[in-house]
Design a protein around this motif. Structure first.
Motif, PDB file in Angstrom:
ATOM      1  N   ARG A  23      34.158  50.542  46.458  1.00  0.00           N
ATOM      2  CA  ARG A  23      32.955  50.841  45.681  1.00  0.00           C
ATOM      3  C   ARG A  23      33.074  50.520  44.192  1.00  0.00           C
ATOM      4  NH1 ARG A  23      31.806  56.945  47.933  1.00  0.00           N
ATOM      5  NH2 ARG A  23      31.621  56.401  50.125  1.00  0.00           N
ATOM      6  N   GLY A  24      34.298  50.373  43.722  1.00  0.00           N
ATOM      7  CA  GLY A  24      34.510  50.212  42.289  1.00  0.00           C
ATOM      8  C   GLY A  24      34.139  48.835  41.769  1.00  0.00           C
ATOM      9  N   THR A  25      34.094  48.743  40.451  1.00  0.00           N
ATOM     10  CA  THR A  25      33.854  47.471  39.779  1.00  0.00           C
ATOM     11  C   THR A  25      35.151  46.678  39.789  1.00  0.00           C
ATOM     12  OG1 THR A  25      32.229  48.517  38.351  1.00  0.00           O
ATOM     13  CG2 THR A  25      33.129  46.419  37.605  1.00  0.00           C
ATOM     14  N   GLU A  26      35.078  45.440  40.243  1.00  0.00           N
ATOM     15  CA  GLU A  26      36.259  44.580  40.318  1.00  0.00           C
ATOM     16  C   GLU A  26      36.404  43.809  39.010  1.00  0.00           C
ATOM     17  OE1 GLU A  26      37.640  40.721  42.896  1.00  0.00           O
ATOM     18  OE2 GLU A  26      36.526  42.292  43.942  1.00  0.00           O
ATOM     19  N   LEU A  27      37.594  43.909  38.413  1.00  0.00           N
ATOM     20  CA  LEU A  27      37.878  43.245  37.144  1.00  0.00           C
ATOM     21  C   LEU A  27      39.176  42.461  37.246  1.00  0.00           C
ATOM     22  CD1 LEU A  27      37.273  46.411  34.935  1.00  0.00           C
ATOM     23  CD2 LEU A  27      35.674  44.518  35.243  1.00  0.00           C
ATOM     24  N   ASP A  28      39.349  41.489  36.369  1.00  0.00           N
ATOM     25  CA  ASP A  28      40.606  40.749  36.296  1.00  0.00           C
ATOM     26  C   ASP A  28      41.641  41.655  35.651  1.00  0.00           C
ATOM     27  OD1 ASP A  28      42.688  38.974  35.986  1.00  0.00           O
ATOM     28  OD2 ASP A  28      41.641  37.653  34.586  1.00  0.00           O
ATOM     29  N   GLY A  29      42.714  41.928  36.371  1.00  0.00           N
ATOM     30  CA  GLY A  29      43.777  42.790  35.858  1.00  0.00           C
ATOM     31  C   GLY A  29      44.879  42.022  35.155  1.00  0.00           C
ATOM     32  N   GLY A  30      44.746  40.699  35.069  1.00  0.00           N
ATOM     33  CA  GLY A  30      45.782  39.880  34.439  1.00  0.00           C
ATOM     34  C   GLY A  30      46.978  39.673  35.337  1.00  0.00           C
ATOM     35  N   ASN A  31      47.696  38.610  35.107  1.00  0.00           N
ATOM     36  CA  ASN A  31      48.911  38.296  35.878  1.00  0.00           C
ATOM     37  C   ASN A  31      48.675  38.296  37.388  1.00  0.00           C
ATOM     38  OD1 ASN A  31      50.482  38.061  33.521  1.00  0.00           O
ATOM     39  ND2 ASN A  31      50.823  40.263  33.485  1.00  0.00           N
ATOM     40  N   GLY A  32      47.530  37.789  37.825  1.00  0.00           N
ATOM     41  CA  GLY A  32      47.240  37.705  39.256  1.00  0.00           C
ATOM     42  C   GLY A  32      46.872  39.030  39.894  1.00  0.00           C
ATOM     43  N   LYS A  33      46.575  40.030  39.097  1.00  0.00           N
ATOM     44  CA  LYS A  33      46.226  41.348  39.631  1.00  0.00           C
ATOM     45  C   LYS A  33      44.721  41.564  39.531  1.00  0.00           C
ATOM     46  CE  LYS A  33      50.614  43.308  38.379  1.00  0.00           C
ATOM     47  NZ  LYS A  33      51.293  43.248  37.094  1.00  0.00           N
ATOM     48  N   THR A  34      44.216  42.423  40.417  1.00  0.00           N
ATOM     49  CA  THR A  34      42.810  42.808  40.386  1.00  0.00           C
ATOM     50  C   THR A  34      42.749  44.297  40.078  1.00  0.00           C
ATOM     51  OG1 THR A  34      42.298  41.150  42.048  1.00  0.00           O
ATOM     52  CG2 THR A  34      40.653  42.865  41.697  1.00  0.00           C
ATOM     53  N   LYS A  35      41.885  44.647  39.143  1.00  0.00           N
ATOM     54  CA  LYS A  35      41.711  46.038  38.738  1.00  0.00           C
ATOM     55  C   LYS A  35      40.355  46.514  39.249  1.00  0.00           C
ATOM     56  CE  LYS A  35      41.664  48.765  34.464  1.00  0.00           C
ATOM     57  NZ  LYS A  35      41.871  48.666  33.005  1.00  0.00           N
TER      58      LYS A  35
END
Length: 75
Positions: A23-35
């Motif tokens: 349900r959350g907002t998907e963001l670029d977490g940097g270094n190939g990670k998703t936040k």
């Protein structure tokens, strides 16, 4: 996996983590990670970070962590 706060009830935490990813907002977490960031009823914000090898970290922001895991799980 790193958890930045005490997890008093693993079933609540795991349910909350799943809900945050779904349900959350998907963001670029940097270094190939998703936040993923999920705000629950204006009362709590949960952050989950996922990398190539799966879940990296998960935590409710701020104080009242026990209540926030429960609130998220029940939402």
């Amino acid at each position: 996996m790193e958890l930045k706060h005490e997890v008093p009830n693993w079933p609540d935490a795991l349910t909350c983590i799943k809900k945050t990813i779904n349900r959350g907002t998907e963001l670029d977490g940097g270094n190939g990670k998703t936040k993923y960031v999920h705000r629950i009823r204006g009362a709590a914000t949960v952050v989950v970070i996922v990398g190539d090898n799966g879940l990296v970290t998960a935590y409710p922001k701020g104080t009242g962590v026990v209540r926030k895991w429960r609130l998220c799980s029940a939402s």
